[in-house]
Scaffold this active site. Structure first.
Site, PDB file in Angstrom:
ATOM      1  N   GLY A 101       0.835  -1.187   0.000  1.00 17.55           N
ATOM      2  CA  GLY A 101       0.000   0.000   0.000  1.00 17.55           C
ATOM      3  C   GLY A 101       0.870   1.236   0.000  1.00 17.55           C
ATOM      4  O   GLY A 101       1.918   1.267  -0.649  1.00 17.55           O
ATOM      5  N   CYS A 102       0.471   2.228   0.748  1.00 21.67           N
ATOM      6  CA  CYS A 102       1.203   3.497   0.813  1.00 21.67           C
ATOM      7  C   CYS A 102       2.662   3.265   1.207  1.00 21.67           C
ATOM      8  O   CYS A 102       2.948   2.707   2.257  1.00 21.67           O
ATOM      9  CB  CYS A 102       0.534   4.410   1.826  1.00 21.67           C
ATOM     10  SG  CYS A 102       1.459   5.922   2.136  1.00 21.67           S
ATOM     11  N   PHE A 103       3.576   3.713   0.357  1.00 18.46           N
ATOM     12  CA  PHE A 103       4.986   3.459   0.661  1.00 18.46           C
ATOM     13  C   PHE A 103       5.492   4.247   1.852  1.00 18.46           C
ATOM     14  O   PHE A 103       6.472   3.876   2.472  1.00 18.46           O
ATOM     15  CB  PHE A 103       5.903   3.608  -0.545  1.00 18.46           C
ATOM     16  CG  PHE A 103       5.734   4.816  -1.432  1.00 18.46           C
ATOM     17  CD1 PHE A 103       5.359   6.055  -0.956  1.00 18.46           C
ATOM     18  CD2 PHE A 103       5.985   4.687  -2.792  1.00 18.46           C
ATOM     19  CE1 PHE A 103       5.237   7.145  -1.798  1.00 18.46           C
ATOM     20  CE2 PHE A 103       5.872   5.776  -3.643  1.00 18.46           C
ATOM     21  CZ  PHE A 103       5.492   7.012  -3.147  1.00 18.46           C
ATOM     22  N   TRP A 104       4.840   5.341   2.216  1.00 18.74           N
ATOM     23  CA  TRP A 104       5.255   6.081   3.424  1.00 18.74           C
ATOM     24  C   TRP A 104       5.201   5.161   4.642  1.00 18.74           C
ATOM     25  O   TRP A 104       6.089   5.176   5.482  1.00 18.74           O
ATOM     26  CB  TRP A 104       4.345   7.260   3.702  1.00 18.74           C
ATOM     27  CG  TRP A 104       4.230   8.305   2.657  1.00 18.74           C
ATOM     28  CD1 TRP A 104       5.097   8.570   1.626  1.00 18.74           C
ATOM     29  CD2 TRP A 104       3.169   9.244   2.547  1.00 18.74           C
ATOM     30  NE1 TRP A 104       4.624   9.619   0.887  1.00 18.74           N
ATOM     31  CE2 TRP A 104       3.446  10.059   1.431  1.00 18.74           C
ATOM     32  CE3 TRP A 104       2.014   9.488   3.281  1.00 18.74           C
ATOM     33  CZ2 TRP A 104       2.611  11.105   1.041  1.00 18.74           C
ATOM     34  CZ3 TRP A 104       1.188  10.521   2.900  1.00 18.74           C
ATOM     35  CH2 TRP A 104       1.482  11.319   1.786  1.00 18.74           C
TER      36      TRP A 104
END
Length: 191
Positions: free
Chosen positions: A26-29
């Protein structure tokens, strides 16, 4: 001559056995934030992987038009942290049963994936996935893909270390997306 040899030896001993792992969750952050503080992780860099297109950028990837996944490339010292340990952290930070993305992020670019660089990584990742699936911790099947690594494209600079540079926004996103509550709930099951 002796100074050059000494520098080379110091460099080798500082980095031990540097290896690379790539995970999409999902969100790489959020994935970058999970790995970067770990002892033995030399770097965790947000980026894109998985398509035949010869470049990648956030605009195209986030729209789902490039075919890439949002991923994090982890460089690690395998004498300090193993690939198996990295996989355990990965499983604790995703919902491996979600076939449509992760939490608030929907679309193929946000699906969970493990990219492997060699046969050893593939076998270890497959065995780890099978153990998790047969453990019945999850009531649904594990849908995380395991694919051969391809070209890694670093994400734009403003995405790198986002959880540090924009910590308030990052925390609000992680909480608001549902990821934070999910991880807390699942952490008791995934030891």
């Amino acid at each position: 001559m002796n100074k050059i040899i000494l520098v080379l030896l110091v460099t080798i001993s500082l980095h031990g056995q540097e290896k690379i792992a790539v995970f999409g969750g999902g969100c790489f952050w959020c994935i970058e934030a999970a790995f970067q503080p770990l002892k033995g992780v030399l770097s965790a860099e947000s980026g894109y992987m998985g398509a035949d297109v010869s470049s990648a950028n956030y605009e195209d990837v986030s729209k789902g038009t490039s075919g890439h996944f949002e991923v994090v490339q982890i460089k690690y010292d395998s004498t300090v942290i193993s690939y198996e340990e990295l996989l355990r952290v990965f499983w604790k930070n995703i919902d491996p049963t979600d076939s449509g993305g992760q939490f608030a992020d929907r679309g193929a670019q946000y699906k969970t994936v493990i990219f492997y660089y060699d046969e050893s990584q593939r076998r270890i990742a497959q065995a780890s996935k099978e153990r998790l699936d047969t453990s019945k911790i999850f009531s649904e099947d594990i849908v995380t893909q395991i694919k051969p690594a391809s070209e890694f494209y670093p994400a734009e600079e403003y995405h790198q270390d986002y959880f540090k540079k924009n910590s308030l926004h990052y925390q609000m996103y992680k909480r608001g997306s549902g990821r934070e509550a999910y991880i807390k709930k699942q952490s008791k099951k995934l030891k």
